[in-house]
Design a protein around this motif. Sequence first.
Motif, PDB file in Angstrom:
ATOM      1  N   GLN A 193       1.116  -1.177  -0.140  1.00  0.00           N
ATOM      2  CA  GLN A 193      -0.128   0.332   0.401  1.00  0.00           C
ATOM      3  C   GLN A 193       0.822   1.103  -0.514  1.00  0.00           C
ATOM      4  OE1 GLN A 193      -2.922  -0.077   3.524  1.00  0.00           O
ATOM      5  NE2 GLN A 193      -4.239  -2.199   2.361  1.00  0.00           N
ATOM      6  N   LYS A 194       0.852   2.723  -0.581  1.00  0.00           N
ATOM      7  CA  LYS A 194       1.371   3.978  -1.006  1.00  0.00           C
ATOM      8  C   LYS A 194       0.252   4.799  -0.215  1.00  0.00           C
ATOM      9  CE  LYS A 194       2.322   7.577  -2.841  1.00  0.00           C
ATOM     10  NZ  LYS A 194       2.267   9.068  -3.515  1.00  0.00           N
ATOM     11  N   TYR A 195       0.684   5.304   0.902  1.00  0.00           N
ATOM     12  CA  TYR A 195       0.323   6.405   1.214  1.00  0.00           C
ATOM     13  C   TYR A 195       0.675   7.838   1.207  1.00  0.00           C
ATOM     14  CZ  TYR A 195      -3.095   2.787   3.510  1.00  0.00           C
ATOM     15  OH  TYR A 195      -3.472   2.123   3.935  1.00  0.00           O
ATOM     16  N   ARG A 217       9.974  13.914  -8.691  1.00  0.00           N
ATOM     17  CA  ARG A 217       8.910  14.163  -7.781  1.00  0.00           C
ATOM     18  C   ARG A 217       8.108  13.366  -8.393  1.00  0.00           C
ATOM     19  NH1 ARG A 217       8.970  18.955  -5.609  1.00  0.00           N
ATOM     20  NH2 ARG A 217       7.403  18.034  -3.836  1.00  0.00           N
ATOM     21  N   GLY A 218       6.856  12.754  -7.307  1.00  0.00           N
ATOM     22  CA  GLY A 218       5.728  11.514  -6.810  1.00  0.00           C
ATOM     23  C   GLY A 218       6.567  10.777  -7.111  1.00  0.00           C
ATOM     24  N   GLY A 219       7.678  10.426  -6.778  1.00  0.00           N
ATOM     25  CA  GLY A 219       8.160   8.560  -7.288  1.00  0.00           C
ATOM     26  C   GLY A 219       7.912   8.310  -6.662  1.00  0.00           C
ATOM     27  N   SER A 220       7.036   8.398  -4.778  1.00  0.00           N
ATOM     28  CA  SER A 220       7.013   7.414  -4.082  1.00  0.00           C
ATOM     29  C   SER A 220       5.528   6.786  -4.835  1.00  0.00           C
ATOM     30  CB  SER A 220       5.872   7.591  -3.267  1.00  0.00           C
ATOM     31  OG  SER A 220       6.731   7.981  -2.315  1.00  0.00           O
ATOM     32  N   ASP A 221       4.787   6.516  -5.861  1.00  0.00           N
ATOM     33  CA  ASP A 221       4.090   5.635  -6.463  1.00  0.00           C
ATOM     34  C   ASP A 221       4.689   4.501  -7.300  1.00  0.00           C
ATOM     35  OD1 ASP A 221       2.063   7.131  -6.410  1.00  0.00           O
ATOM     36  OD2 ASP A 221       1.896   8.131  -7.743  1.00  0.00           O
ATOM     37  N   THR A 222       6.261   5.186  -7.745  1.00  0.00           N
ATOM     38  CA  THR A 222       6.882   3.612  -8.623  1.00  0.00           C
ATOM     39  C   THR A 222       7.250   2.777  -8.001  1.00  0.00           C
ATOM     40  OG1 THR A 222       7.840   5.561 -10.366  1.00  0.00           O
ATOM     41  CG2 THR A 222       8.971   4.434  -9.676  1.00  0.00           C
TER      42      THR A 222
HETATM   43 MG    MG Z   1       1.688  11.544  -5.688  1.00  0.00          MG
END
Ligand code: MG
Length: 400
Positions: free
Chosen positions: A5-7, A149-154
């Motif tokens: 899971q990612k928050y 940026r936004g790399g947590s999804d990856t």
């Molecule tokens: Mg994001």
Amino acid sequence: MRIVQKYGGTSVGTIEKIKNIAESLVEQKKQGRELVVVVSAMGKTTDALLAKAGSITSKPNKRELDRLLSVGEQETIALLTMALNEFGVGAISLTGYQAGIETTGIHTKSKIKSIDSKKVEKYLAEGKIVIVAGFQGINEAGDITTLGRGGSDTSAVALAASLNCECEIYTDVDGIYGVDPRAYSKAKKIDEISYEEMMEMSSLGAGVMEVRAVELGKKYGVPIYVGRTLSDKRGTMIVERNLDMEEKVITGLGITDNIILTTLKSLENTPENISDIFEALGEAGVNIDMISQTLVEGGGLNLSFTCPDNELNLLEEALDRIRRELGEVQVEEHNHFTKISLVGIGMMSHPGVAGKVFKVFAREGIRFYQVTTSEISISYAIDPKDKERAVHALAEAFNL
Ligand code: MG
Ligand code: ASP
């Protein structure tokens, strides 16, 4: 069942929110879930860290910048793990490096090369909830890197791929909508969307999920769920395309504001000319999107293309060079156009989308200046003053 899971940043923006997520994780654990949880930095922490660097230098050393930026996520993993421990649940926090995330490429924009999930597996086997810092890894030189940026999804999707399980992305929206609800309040939520469509939608400005993460999901066949944090409302599944999906011709409508449409007029129609023009644009670093050409009477050629309007300086630089190399070229520029794109894998098997759009535009009196297509999308450059009407009319016509 095992799950990653990612928050996102907003979802872990306050201590209260972190505690609420911890409570939900405890509940899920009781139901027998094996949990790996990837988190972003709290709220706007990454922006704040960038600003701190910026107050010292306009050109921070990228290695040092990566170390600084990686701190945001490390704050969240520690706090979430403490919150879980307070509930009496075994949990452990891991940085990207400790989770075995190996990266390659340049600092601040690294790519995940491989994941050695031994450590994560070991802690899962001990019955712990594993909390992993998103957006970061370690490179060949042993330095901390970040993924853009936004790399947590990856990070989350890559971990799910290496652990062979599904990935759930929790964020501050209910899922993926056929149209951005800010532009069309009646937009419907999409239950299921293919990786391909989602990739086009992301790059077309739907913006909910990072494109690279979706690409990775497709490559490794990771089903991705996107939904609102701590909500029972059903979100959107991103999956391999299936035949049922193709019955719905159009899945979504993307809106990209602020594009420039440039037309070079009455060019001499030679392959060298065209190649010189695109070489100049490419070398100036202009991101060309839509391209079309029309033959004009007498053998000449009009060439049109679009680019984002924050690249105006680069465009001007390229146009200067083109004028120098090709002699006097007539240039027409339209600033601030809007691109409306319809996306759907059903387009591959259902002809007639373009015709239907032209009909809607004719009925509404909307002029378009450029059309381009891909296998699963069709895009129109229109005047921004027509945007609202176009979005509403198309959303209604295609039931989005
Ligand atoms: Mg994001
Ligand atoms: N914290 C990073 C960012 O703000 C990464 C992420 O949130 O995905 O870009």
